[in-house]
Structure formats: C-alpha cells, structure tokens
Design a protein around this motif. Sequence first.
Motif, PDB file in Angstrom:
ATOM      1  N   ALA A 256       0.849  -1.195   0.000  1.00 49.60           N
ATOM      2  CA  ALA A 256       0.000   0.000   0.000  1.00 49.60           C
ATOM      3  C   ALA A 256       0.886   1.248   0.000  1.00 49.60           C
ATOM      4  O   ALA A 256       2.051   1.199   0.412  1.00 49.60           O
ATOM      5  N   PRO A 257       0.362   2.383  -0.456  1.00 47.34           N
ATOM      6  CA  PRO A 257       1.171   3.614  -0.480  1.00 47.34           C
ATOM      7  C   PRO A 257       1.788   3.964   0.863  1.00 47.34           C
ATOM      8  O   PRO A 257       2.882   4.550   0.918  1.00 47.34           O
ATOM      9  N   THR A 258       1.131   3.597   1.966  1.00 46.57           N
ATOM     10  CA  THR A 258       1.670   3.926   3.285  1.00 46.57           C
ATOM     11  C   THR A 258       3.038   3.283   3.527  1.00 46.57           C
ATOM     12  O   THR A 258       3.857   3.833   4.268  1.00 46.57           O
ATOM     13  N   ILE A 259       3.302   2.139   2.918  1.00 47.59           N
ATOM     14  CA  ILE A 259       4.598   1.473   3.072  1.00 47.59           C
ATOM     15  C   ILE A 259       5.707   2.371   2.538  1.00 47.59           C
ATOM     16  O   ILE A 259       6.731   2.598   3.203  1.00 47.59           O
ATOM     17  N   TYR A 260       5.512   2.898   1.354  1.00 50.22           N
ATOM     18  CA  TYR A 260       6.548   3.720   0.713  1.00 50.22           C
ATOM     19  C   TYR A 260       6.663   5.089   1.375  1.00 50.22           C
ATOM     20  O   TYR A 260       7.765   5.643   1.495  1.00 50.22           O
ATOM     21  N   ALA A 284      -4.789   0.485  -3.939  1.00 47.15           N
ATOM     22  CA  ALA A 284      -5.648   0.408  -2.755  1.00 47.15           C
ATOM     23  C   ALA A 284      -6.010   1.748  -2.162  1.00 47.15           C
ATOM     24  O   ALA A 284      -6.785   1.822  -1.243  1.00 47.15           O
ATOM     25  N   ALA A 285      -5.461   2.829  -2.661  1.00 46.37           N
ATOM     26  CA  ALA A 285      -5.774   4.159  -2.136  1.00 46.37           C
ATOM     27  C   ALA A 285      -5.341   5.182  -3.172  1.00 46.37           C
ATOM     28  O   ALA A 285      -4.671   4.869  -4.151  1.00 46.37           O
ATOM     29  N   VAL A 286      -5.738   6.434  -2.947  1.00 47.10           N
ATOM     30  CA  VAL A 286      -5.285   7.512  -3.819  1.00 47.10           C
ATOM     31  C   VAL A 286      -3.771   7.632  -3.685  1.00 47.10           C
ATOM     32  O   VAL A 286      -3.234   7.684  -2.582  1.00 47.10           O
ATOM     33  N   VAL A 287      -3.080   7.668  -4.801  1.00 47.57           N
ATOM     34  CA  VAL A 287      -1.622   7.712  -4.793  1.00 47.57           C
ATOM     35  C   VAL A 287      -1.165   9.092  -5.284  1.00 47.57           C
ATOM     36  O   VAL A 287      -1.370   9.423  -6.445  1.00 47.57           O
ATOM     37  N   PRO A 288      -0.542   9.903  -4.442  1.00 52.19           N
ATOM     38  CA  PRO A 288      -0.083  11.217  -4.879  1.00 52.19           C
ATOM     39  C   PRO A 288       0.992  11.104  -5.956  1.00 52.19           C
ATOM     40  O   PRO A 288       1.874  10.241  -5.874  1.00 52.19           O
ATOM     41  N   PHE A 414      -6.460  -1.932   3.941  1.00 52.52           N
ATOM     42  CA  PHE A 414      -7.511  -2.921   4.191  1.00 52.52           C
ATOM     43  C   PHE A 414      -8.888  -2.300   3.947  1.00 52.52           C
ATOM     44  O   PHE A 414      -9.154  -1.171   4.368  1.00 52.52           O
ATOM     45  N   ASN A 415      -9.753  -3.064   3.291  1.00 54.03           N
ATOM     46  CA  ASN A 415     -11.124  -2.608   3.073  1.00 54.03           C
ATOM     47  C   ASN A 415     -11.907  -2.646   4.380  1.00 54.03           C
ATOM     48  O   ASN A 415     -11.844  -3.627   5.123  1.00 54.03           O
TER      49      ASN A 415
END
Length: 511
Positions: A256-260, A284-288, A414-415
């Motif tokens: 997920a983007p939060t990892i990066y 899985a989410a909006v990616v900037p 996670f959904n």
Amino acid sequence: MEQTIPAALGAAADRFGDHPAYVQDGESVSFLELLRRVRRAARGYVAAGLRPGDRVCLWAPNSIDWVVAGLATSYAGGVLVPVNSRYTAHEVADVVDRTAARLVVLADGFLGRTQLADLRATGEHPSVAAMVDLAELAGLDTGAVTTAEVDAIAESVSPDDVADILFTSGTTGRSKGAMSAHRQTVGVARTWAELGGVTGQDRYLVVNPFFHSFGYKVGIVTGLVTGATLYPLATFDLEATMDLVERERITVLPGAPTIYQSLLGAPGRERRDLSSLRLAVTGAAVVPVVLIERMRQPAPAGLGIDQVVTAFGMTEAVVATMARAGDPAELVATTCGRAVPGMETRIDAAPGEAGELLLRGDFVMLGYLDDPAATSAAVDADGWLHTGDVGTLDAAGNLRITDRLKDMYISGGFNVYPAEVEQALARLEGVADVAVVGVPDERMGEVGAAYVVRAAGPAGEALTAEDVTAYCKERLANFKVPRRVAFLDALPRNLSGKVLKTDLRDQPRSE
C-alpha cells in the motif's frame, strides 16, 4: 503449463530445486524442502479427517509455516480459507461455521492473544475435526497416511476445482466468500509476475498479509511460478524492513502507499543502501503523483525504484488492471493502468462519462459461497462483474477510479465496510443510532469516523467516545475500529430515511 496449486508446487520443486523459496528469521527453505514439508502436513491433514473439497480455515500471520499450511490444504485436495490474523475469535467463528470448515489452523499466541482458547470459547463448531496450532504443524500425527496417497490426491486436483474462498464484506455488513478455481489463482499470479518481470533472481519482500489476495496469490503463488525467493514479514516494522532490504538485497516490494511513505520519511534512511529495489506495485488508495516521483527518484532524495506501477483489483477479481513499465509518473499515480491479459474493462455510462466499472474475464470469481442471489447481483448474465466503483477509461484504456457506489473505505490498505461496524455498535447499550464513514488520514489513507446518537436514559447519558472504541476493539479487528467518534442529536437523513453520509463527512469531528 501448470493450472493447479499442487502442480505448480511440484513443478517449482523440479525446476528450482535447492534454490531458496523462503527466508525468514535466519531460516532458509528450498523449493524441494518446501515440497517435503507440504507433503508431510498434507498427510497430517488427511489423517485428521480432511477429504477433497473440505475447507481449512487458516488464521495466522505471515510465516513460512503459513505457506506450508496453506499449500498443504491444496495438496490434500482441500479448499483454503485464509482468515485475517487480526480478527477476533467471534469473527473467525463466523467464517468457520459458514464454510463448515473441517480443520482450523491458527497461530496461538500471536500478538499476545490466546487464539485457541478464545475460538473454543465461542461455542461448538460441529464441522471441525481438529484445531491445529501452527507451531505444532510439523509434528501433526500422520497416522497410516503415506506420501504416495497424498501425491495421488494432489494429482487428482482439477484446474476447475475451487482452490480458495476469500471473504470480503458487502454493504449489508454480511461478509461474502468469493470462490476462485485453481486455474484462476495460478493464472492471476502468473499474469502479475509476467507484467512485473518477476524471475527466479528476484528477492521478494512480502509485507502484504498472506490472508489477503495480494499476499497469497501474487505473493506465495507468484513465488511458485517464477522461482523468486520470498521474505515474509509477520507485521510491518520500518527498521526491520529497511534492514531486510539492505542486507538481503531485496528487489521486489509491493504494498500500500503507506509502506513507501513510511520508508521515505524514515529517520536515517539516507544512510541505508536500498538501491537493490527495482519493482514496486501499489494501489488500494489515492496515490499522490509526488509519491511516485520520489519512489523513482535516486537516493538520497528518493528510493531509486526503477519500475513503479499501480494496479486495480478486488477479492472478486484479484488483478484486473495494471500500469506498465515506462508509464509516466502522473499516469501511474492518477490511473490504475490498463486491463491485464485475460481481462476486460467497461464503464457503464456514455463514452467519456463516469460510470460503474464492470470487469469480465479469466480472473472473475466463480461466485459467492452459498449465496446465488448475491452472485447473480454481482455478475450479470454476460459475465460482467459489477464492482460498485465509479470510474472512467481514457482512449488507451487506462482506468481512473473516481468514486465508490458503496460506502467502503480503505484504511492502511484494508477494506472496511461501515455497515459491519455500524451493526456492531448498534448492540452497544446507550446507542440509539449510529453511522460510520471513512475520513482522510495522513498515515492510514482513511480511518473510520463514527457518528453516534445517544439513547435516552442513564446508559446514553454516560456513554463516552472511549466506550465506543473499547466496545469495537473487543469485537472487531483493529483496522475496523473507528479512530474518531462524534455525538450528534440526530443523523442527517433524506426523505426515504437513508443516512446522508456525504453530509456526515462534512461534519466537524471531535475525538
């Protein structure tokens, strides 16, 4: 080409032999050794009463033992039902009963909990022949069952047999079990690997949980079809992740983007050598756009990852679209790429307008477990899966997700389905009415905000935000627990009585 999980495992042992399949906490397991362990566990399953077509619930965090337990299910002709490692025993019990699971394999003591005792305390589960602690898997009694017997069972598995059932909640709050055939689970893993260029030379750090299709199908099964070496992480730890990337020269890191974002913001990252990373797949989410740019930017300013792509998938169709190598950062960040081979995309609207995303093709689920009505509502007579997501397709077929027909939000990858949380909170004494929505959060992408109307009387008057969150923590996985709680005199509703969740998202929040 192999179309079942047992066949893919056997072929991997033949092709890759002593090459490491898994490395974790100093232990290295070759593909040959993996097959040996799977065969032994499968003998134990059969001795415990598992028969072809029976279901096995696997409730545990990422580990080599998880892989053995999961693959042994397929090898013994069973159907794997991965369960979220953060679930409470009550949530797991529901899955066990609905699948009529023959075996339950769990990691007792994970995160300091007592999973085995907790699950037994939920009541009788008549279908269950045995509950197995993952730590005791290698010592499981194999009785008189021979390796030749389980090999024969593995060879009898058909590409069209159900391989797995992954549960995903719906807007009603009742979870639904999406069933996939072996040919689909193996096929989607192979397709994802080919688009990412994954090979036996890759070292693949699996942060995504194995109970999720991202960790199981494009993690474990991708490893089998490519020969890549997988490094499972039980829980995401920033320092441990950087240590592994640097020490083991990790090349593939999906997440997920939060990892990066966490890696880019990690203290001391500039002193780390993360240059081995070559492939990152996110979604899985909006990616900037700036995140994609920084992931590609050379160190020390960025992570220096050559290939950064986004993808779109869901439990009902694991990978449907994916960006390709060489796509510009803005396209990667603002779209989910194009349909993967074997899949079609369509927007249910006039050309150029936003509408519901429909998917059709090889990787659309067989259907929902014991729910023909939900299946026919989701997949129409022409085979199109109605996703509930609103989007657009550009001239090149790149998908942009613009909204959700459903109220589902994504927290930390996670959904979360608000109706499930709302149903839980409706049982809390002192709650007269409740609605849950997803609201933006810098770290998690989105988190839950619960809007509660107190009931008249002492219980309602005494109800606090802490009571609400504590109640949820007892009954729901942590990622489903609302992080924010606000009390209202009444929920905003339209004339038909439907809660106006758009209005709630605009409400000021107190925590």
